[in-house]
Design a protein around this motif. Sequence first.
Motif, PDB file in Angstrom:
ATOM      1  N   ARG A 224      19.694 -58.495 -85.626  1.00 21.64           N
ATOM      2  CA  ARG A 224      18.664 -57.725 -86.302  1.00 21.64           C
ATOM      3  C   ARG A 224      17.617 -57.292 -85.271  1.00 21.64           C
ATOM      4  NH1 ARG A 224      17.515 -57.313 -91.789  1.00 21.64           N
ATOM      5  NH2 ARG A 224      18.987 -58.971 -92.297  1.00 21.64           N
ATOM      6  N   MET A 225      17.166 -56.057 -85.382  1.00 21.68           N
ATOM      7  CA  MET A 225      16.193 -55.511 -84.435  1.00 21.68           C
ATOM      8  C   MET A 225      14.798 -56.077 -84.679  1.00 21.68           C
ATOM      9  SD  MET A 225      16.606 -53.157 -81.999  1.00 21.68           S
ATOM     10  CE  MET A 225      17.755 -51.910 -82.588  1.00 21.68           C
ATOM     11  N   VAL A 226      14.097 -56.374 -83.584  1.00 21.06           N
ATOM     12  CA  VAL A 226      12.689 -56.786 -83.646  1.00 21.06           C
ATOM     13  C   VAL A 226      11.874 -55.665 -83.017  1.00 21.06           C
ATOM     14  CG1 VAL A 226      10.999 -58.513 -82.950  1.00 21.06           C
ATOM     15  CG2 VAL A 226      13.342 -59.224 -83.488  1.00 21.06           C
ATOM     16  N   TRP A 227      11.219 -54.892 -83.842  1.00 14.80           N
ATOM     17  CA  TRP A 227      10.476 -53.735 -83.342  1.00 14.80           C
ATOM     18  C   TRP A 227       9.270 -53.461 -84.235  1.00 14.80           C
ATOM     19  CZ3 TRP A 227      10.862 -52.292 -78.660  1.00 14.80           C
ATOM     20  CH2 TRP A 227      10.345 -51.065 -78.225  1.00 14.80           C
ATOM     21  N   PRO A 228       8.317 -54.421 -84.282  1.00 15.22           N
ATOM     22  CA  PRO A 228       7.129 -54.223 -85.110  1.00 15.22           C
ATOM     23  C   PRO A 228       6.303 -53.048 -84.606  1.00 15.22           C
ATOM     24  CG  PRO A 228       6.873 -56.142 -83.683  1.00 15.22           C
ATOM     25  CD  PRO A 228       8.292 -55.697 -83.548  1.00 15.22           C
ATOM     26  N   GLU A 229       5.445 -52.550 -85.464  1.00 14.61           N
ATOM     27  CA  GLU A 229       4.676 -51.344 -85.142  1.00 14.61           C
ATOM     28  C   GLU A 229       3.810 -51.538 -83.908  1.00 14.61           C
ATOM     29  OE1 GLU A 229       1.553 -48.237 -87.335  1.00 14.61           O
ATOM     30  OE2 GLU A 229       2.582 -49.804 -88.488  1.00 14.61           O
ATOM     31  N   TRP A 230       3.178 -52.710 -83.776  1.00  6.02           N
ATOM     32  CA  TRP A 230       2.295 -52.935 -82.625  1.00  6.02           C
ATOM     33  C   TRP A 230       3.071 -52.875 -81.311  1.00  6.02           C
ATOM     34  CZ3 TRP A 230       3.374 -56.936 -79.337  1.00  6.02           C
ATOM     35  CH2 TRP A 230       4.155 -57.986 -79.825  1.00  6.02           C
ATOM     36  N   LEU A 231       4.328 -53.376 -81.323  1.00  9.68           N
ATOM     37  CA  LEU A 231       5.147 -53.331 -80.113  1.00  9.68           C
ATOM     38  C   LEU A 231       5.596 -51.901 -79.828  1.00  9.68           C
ATOM     39  CD1 LEU A 231       6.565 -55.275 -77.990  1.00  9.68           C
ATOM     40  CD2 LEU A 231       8.606 -55.014 -79.412  1.00  9.68           C
TER      41      LEU A 231
ATOM     42  N   PRO B 128      22.181 -48.249 -79.890  1.00 11.35           N
ATOM     43  CA  PRO B 128      21.130 -48.868 -80.709  1.00 11.35           C
ATOM     44  C   PRO B 128      19.711 -48.500 -80.299  1.00 11.35           C
ATOM     45  CG  PRO B 128      22.089 -50.468 -79.201  1.00 11.35           C
ATOM     46  CD  PRO B 128      22.941 -49.243 -79.117  1.00 11.35           C
ATOM     47  N   ALA B 129      19.498 -48.137 -79.020  1.00  7.16           N
ATOM     48  CA  ALA B 129      18.141 -47.821 -78.570  1.00  7.16           C
ATOM     49  C   ALA B 129      17.636 -46.505 -79.157  1.00  7.16           C
ATOM     50  CB  ALA B 129      18.085 -47.775 -77.045  1.00  7.16           C
ATOM     51  N   GLN B 130      18.537 -45.713 -79.733  1.00  7.12           N
ATOM     52  CA  GLN B 130      18.111 -44.456 -80.341  1.00  7.12           C
ATOM     53  C   GLN B 130      17.471 -44.669 -81.710  1.00  7.12           C
ATOM     54  OE1 GLN B 130      21.463 -41.785 -80.384  1.00  7.12           O
ATOM     55  NE2 GLN B 130      21.460 -41.506 -78.156  1.00  7.12           N
ATOM     56  N   GLN B 131      17.639 -45.850 -82.280  1.00  7.56           N
ATOM     57  CA  GLN B 131      17.100 -46.125 -83.613  1.00  7.56           C
ATOM     58  C   GLN B 131      16.458 -47.505 -83.624  1.00  7.56           C
ATOM     59  OE1 GLN B 131      19.783 -44.720 -86.946  1.00  7.56           O
ATOM     60  NE2 GLN B 131      21.239 -44.752 -85.272  1.00  7.56           N
ATOM     61  N   ARG B 132      15.318 -47.615 -82.961  1.00 11.49           N
ATOM     62  CA  ARG B 132      14.623 -48.900 -82.925  1.00 11.49           C
ATOM     63  C   ARG B 132      13.744 -49.014 -84.175  1.00 11.49           C
ATOM     64  NH1 ARG B 132      12.675 -49.289 -76.673  1.00 11.49           N
ATOM     65  NH2 ARG B 132      11.935 -47.187 -77.130  1.00 11.49           N
ATOM     66  N   VAL B 133      14.293 -49.672 -85.180  1.00 16.50           N
ATOM     67  CA  VAL B 133      13.623 -49.845 -86.468  1.00 16.50           C
ATOM     68  C   VAL B 133      13.548 -51.342 -86.743  1.00 16.50           C
ATOM     69  CG1 VAL B 133      13.737 -49.397 -88.950  1.00 16.50           C
ATOM     70  CG2 VAL B 133      14.492 -47.637 -87.327  1.00 16.50           C
ATOM     71  N   ASP B 134      12.366 -51.836 -87.023  1.00 17.34           N
ATOM     72  CA  ASP B 134      12.203 -53.276 -87.248  1.00 17.34           C
ATOM     73  C   ASP B 134      13.053 -53.732 -88.427  1.00 17.34           C
ATOM     74  OD1 ASP B 134      10.912 -55.698 -86.469  1.00 17.34           O
ATOM     75  OD2 ASP B 134       9.677 -55.585 -88.273  1.00 17.34           O
ATOM     76  N   GLY B 135      13.861 -54.775 -88.199  1.00 13.00           N
ATOM     77  CA  GLY B 135      14.709 -55.323 -89.246  1.00 13.00           C
ATOM     78  C   GLY B 135      16.080 -54.687 -89.353  1.00 13.00           C
ATOM     79  N   LEU B 136      16.336 -53.647 -88.582  1.00 14.17           N
ATOM     80  CA  LEU B 136      17.628 -52.959 -88.639  1.00 14.17           C
ATOM     81  C   LEU B 136      18.750 -53.884 -88.187  1.00 14.17           C
ATOM     82  CD1 LEU B 136      18.952 -50.133 -89.091  1.00 14.17           C
ATOM     83  CD2 LEU B 136      18.646 -49.743 -86.642  1.00 14.17           C
TER      84      LEU B 136
ATOM     85  N   PHE C 260      15.059 -50.714 -74.024  1.00 20.85           N
ATOM     86  CA  PHE C 260      14.862 -52.124 -74.365  1.00 20.85           C
ATOM     87  C   PHE C 260      15.061 -52.387 -75.854  1.00 20.85           C
ATOM     88  CE2 PHE C 260      11.980 -55.458 -75.903  1.00 20.85           C
ATOM     89  CZ  PHE C 260      12.484 -56.552 -75.205  1.00 20.85           C
ATOM     90  N   LEU C 261      15.764 -53.486 -76.151  1.00 19.13           N
ATOM     91  CA  LEU C 261      15.962 -53.925 -77.525  1.00 19.13           C
ATOM     92  C   LEU C 261      15.479 -55.360 -77.678  1.00 19.13           C
ATOM     93  CD1 LEU C 261      19.691 -52.825 -78.077  1.00 19.13           C
ATOM     94  CD2 LEU C 261      17.639 -51.460 -78.503  1.00 19.13           C
ATOM     95  N   GLY C 262      14.520 -55.577 -78.548  1.00 20.08           N
ATOM     96  CA  GLY C 262      14.198 -56.927 -78.985  1.00 20.08           C
ATOM     97  C   GLY C 262      15.078 -57.235 -80.179  1.00 20.08           C
TER      98      GLY C 262
END
Length: 465
Positions: free
Chosen positions: A146-153, A113-121, A166-168
């Motif tokens: 669901r992934m939490v990866w907003p642009e600012w982060l 999953p860390a290879q595709q950190r996309v917010d909402g995935l 790291f995965l949020g």
Amino acid sequence: MTEILAPEATDRAVLPAQRVVDHPAWPVLKAAVEEIRPWQSADGSIDLDAENAPSGDTVRASVDRMTAAIGELDPLLPHNAAYHQALVADLRRWADGGFGVPDFLNSLLAFQPAQQRVDGLQHLVVFPMYTQNGNPDRNFEAVVLRMVWPEWLSDLERTRFDNPLFLGITFEDFTAGYDTNSAVLFPETIAVREAPERFTWGGIFCDREAARFRKVSEAAVDVLGIELPEDIKQLIADQKRCEEAFVLWDMVHDRTHSHGDLPFDPFMIKQRQPFWMYGLEELRCDLTAFKEAVKLEAEGFAQARDVQYAVIFDRMFRFPVTGDRVRNYDGLGGQLLFAYLHKHDVVRWTDNTLRIDWERAPQVTNQLCGEIEQLYRDGIDRPKLVHWFKAYELVSTYLAPHPGSVWAKGPDALDLTQPPRKLVDEVLADEFPLSMFYEALAKKLRGVIKSTKGITAHSDIQAAA
């Protein structure tokens, strides 16, 4: 190797309008997992010869329902196609082998999953595993997250807090092992024949952390009569805002385990140490996140000030009174932070009311971080046992050791002919007991702490409605 989709393709292919948990195959999968779980032993196997054991055909039918449901859900999650294929193969191999100790190394290696950190995935995760601070047995679990990866982060991780593993994450739904206090998804908890050469991801459920923080903080504020600044009131009332604070805190905390002088990860280290060493390490990582948040606040990051409040409140009010007192190193870190702030007049407990000097809190909290960092730096030139004693000295400067402690009597009370790992046996289960302040607080918050078991953003909102 799994093909990694380009960001544009990922946005189109893996962010469908339909939630996985709304698909009719999800309750089927969840029910099949819940059916298998009670049949499993602690190591994940099923003894078909045990009294009241199910037949092999009965177990296989449940496994077949699992694999069929995974197949139905697979089109919603094309980014995990290779993992789902390996997962189904591992499930069938487990069944064909007579339901022995499960080995899901192949599917673990396929899940990246860390290879595709996309917010909402979205991700569907199914493994035999224990859940940290939850179920100690390697039962099957099914989790939709669901992934939490907003642009600012993402920008902060790329430019200054590099943490590629790291995965949020947040919960969508889960089986019984996560209806607990567990708020992490770690690959090292999964049943495999051998540990992979390296782990490639680790997830923190920021929605559970945020919901627990809000509920316990609100209760502590009420019990202690704390006068809150308006922005802290607004933070505690806002689940989304708290989630953003926790995902930033967790990302910086997580990377700190491998940065600085003498870093180590309490979850990965293979040697025995007194639990105050683990407590100091966890607190060092939290206070590093605090220190970085002070810098980020000065640069205009709105989430940074929230991180500071979250660290202070969670460490002081939730951690010390959560869990039992057996080697509770997270609780110890919280006790130390409170005692340090109390010693330096940042917090005052008078007339059954806790007063906090909000202006001095950042400076003094950073001061404690500096003392711990100096301990680590000096430890480079010390033997291990001397380092442990110096750490004990730091903690006991602010926290009273148990009157029966052997370690508190100093080196002369210990048999120093023993290797250091043997001297760990002399450490009391509760080497630094709760103060009278925390004994009273623990009684008043016990019910609230208990009520946070299994909490998520959804349950928290429903409870507040």
